[in-house]
Design a protein around this motif. Sequence first.
Motif, short mmCIF file in Angstrom:
data_model
loop_
_atom_site.label_atom_id
_atom_site.label_comp_id
_atom_site.label_asym_id
_atom_site.label_seq_id
_atom_site.Cartn_x
_atom_site.Cartn_y
_atom_site.Cartn_z
N ASP A 61 58.29 -33.69 47.42
CA ASP A 61 59.25 -33.34 46.37
C ASP A 61 59.11 -34.24 45.13
O ASP A 61 59.91 -34.14 44.20
CB ASP A 61 60.68 -33.42 46.91
CG ASP A 61 61.06 -34.82 47.39
OD1 ASP A 61 60.19 -35.71 47.39
OD2 ASP A 61 62.23 -35.00 47.78
N LEU A 62 58.09 -35.11 45.11
CA LEU A 62 57.87 -35.98 43.97
C LEU A 62 56.85 -35.37 43.01
O LEU A 62 55.74 -35.01 43.42
CB LEU A 62 57.37 -37.35 44.42
CG LEU A 62 57.03 -38.34 43.29
CD1 LEU A 62 58.30 -38.78 42.56
CD2 LEU A 62 56.28 -39.54 43.82
N ASN A 63 57.21 -35.27 41.75
CA ASN A 63 56.31 -34.80 40.70
C ASN A 63 56.13 -35.92 39.68
O ASN A 63 57.11 -36.51 39.22
CB ASN A 63 56.88 -33.57 40.00
CG ASN A 63 57.03 -32.39 40.93
OD1 ASN A 63 56.27 -32.24 41.88
ND2 ASN A 63 58.02 -31.54 40.66
N LEU A 64 54.87 -36.18 39.32
CA LEU A 64 54.58 -37.27 38.38
C LEU A 64 53.50 -36.85 37.39
O LEU A 64 52.60 -36.09 37.73
CB LEU A 64 54.07 -38.51 39.12
CG LEU A 64 55.03 -39.36 39.95
CD1 LEU A 64 54.26 -40.44 40.68
CD2 LEU A 64 56.10 -39.97 39.06
N PHE A 65 53.60 -37.36 36.17
CA PHE A 65 52.48 -37.37 35.25
C PHE A 65 52.29 -38.80 34.80
O PHE A 65 53.05 -39.68 35.22
CB PHE A 65 52.68 -36.40 34.08
CG PHE A 65 53.99 -36.52 33.37
CD1 PHE A 65 54.19 -37.45 32.38
CD2 PHE A 65 55.04 -35.65 33.68
CE1 PHE A 65 55.39 -37.55 31.70
CE2 PHE A 65 56.27 -35.74 33.01
CZ PHE A 65 56.44 -36.68 32.02
N GLU A 66 51.27 -39.08 34.03
CA GLU A 66 50.81 -40.42 33.65
C GLU A 66 50.05 -41.05 34.81
O GLU A 66 50.61 -41.48 35.81
CB GLU A 66 51.95 -41.34 33.18
CG GLU A 66 52.54 -40.95 31.85
CD GLU A 66 51.52 -40.98 30.71
OE1 GLU A 66 50.58 -41.80 30.77
OE2 GLU A 66 51.67 -40.17 29.77
N SER A 67 48.73 -41.11 34.64
CA SER A 67 47.84 -41.48 35.74
C SER A 67 48.10 -42.87 36.30
O SER A 67 48.01 -43.09 37.52
CB SER A 67 46.38 -41.37 35.30
OG SER A 67 46.10 -42.27 34.24
N ARG A 68 48.44 -43.83 35.45
CA ARG A 68 48.65 -45.19 35.96
C ARG A 68 49.93 -45.29 36.77
O ARG A 68 50.01 -46.10 37.71
CB ARG A 68 48.63 -46.20 34.80
CG ARG A 68 47.25 -46.31 34.13
CD ARG A 68 47.30 -47.19 32.89
NE ARG A 68 46.02 -47.21 32.20
CZ ARG A 68 45.63 -46.27 31.33
NH1 ARG A 68 46.42 -45.25 31.06
NH2 ARG A 68 44.45 -46.35 30.74
N ALA A 69 50.92 -44.49 36.44
CA ALA A 69 52.13 -44.43 37.27
C ALA A 69 51.80 -43.81 38.62
O ALA A 69 52.30 -44.26 39.66
CB ALA A 69 53.21 -43.61 36.56
N ILE A 70 50.93 -42.81 38.61
CA ILE A 70 50.54 -42.15 39.85
C ILE A 70 49.76 -43.10 40.75
O ILE A 70 50.01 -43.19 41.96
CB ILE A 70 49.72 -40.88 39.54
CG1 ILE A 70 50.56 -39.87 38.76
CG2 ILE A 70 49.19 -40.26 40.84
CD1 ILE A 70 49.75 -38.74 38.16
N THR A 71 48.81 -43.84 40.17
CA THR A 71 48.00 -44.74 41.00
C THR A 71 48.86 -45.85 41.60
O THR A 71 48.67 -46.25 42.75
CB THR A 71 46.85 -45.37 40.19
OG1 THR A 71 47.37 -46.17 39.13
CG2 THR A 71 45.91 -44.31 39.64
N GLN A 72 49.83 -46.32 40.84
CA GLN A 72 50.70 -47.37 41.38
C GLN A 72 51.62 -46.83 42.46
O GLN A 72 51.89 -47.51 43.46
CB GLN A 72 51.49 -48.03 40.24
CG GLN A 72 50.58 -48.83 39.31
CD GLN A 72 51.31 -49.57 38.22
OE1 GLN A 72 52.08 -50.49 38.49
NE2 GLN A 72 51.08 -49.18 36.97
#
Length: 214
Positions: A61-72
């Motif tokens: 249920d988690l949606n993210l954009f911004e790659s560095r936020a995703i990698t962290q």
Amino acid sequence: MAIKVHGHPLSTSTHRVLATLAEKELDYEFILIDLATDQQKSKAFLSLNPFGQVPFFEDGDLNLFESRAITQYLAHTYADKGTPLITNDPKKMAIISQWIEVEAHCFYPPAYKLAYELVIKPISGETKEEESVVLQLEAKLTEVLDIYELHLAQSKYLGGDSFTLADLHHSAVINFLMDTKLKALFDSRPHVSAWCADILARPAWKKIVAAMKF
């Protein structure tokens, strides 16, 4: 629910996320977003990322954009999987975070613009910038690499003795630039050169290069 990554094979930000997934040995579904047709600007995609950029990431249920936020997110959530990319030691983590910031604000802007000019524009057929602009970007990257050379003379990796997110975040752009005349900028600095060879030889990175065919 499976992890999903909406991205494109020429997107360095997409590569950043996929490399992290590979290091963490996590399965995912890759969903191609066609940048050539501006699919990222479509109403459907803008409902996922209002900034109209790839990648877009889903994990349950988690949606993210911004790659560095995703990698962290991946490094923290799946800390017990695959390669450790962060640490629980607050002082060591502060150093890693420092170099994550350096990559984002000092290295990436000139390096990515150069990769776009020298690699991506010839593929896409876009008009190149004036040579003077390229030379200015090259001068900025040279200054950054001089600092990296001094630091890497004292440390095997940017964040210490182990490979971390701080190193991983550099892989995609460096990989592109290694096929250009700017390879000489990296090769002429022995510690930078050794570091580049190390991070680009990682099995996880090679897996992404093969999968994305770039």
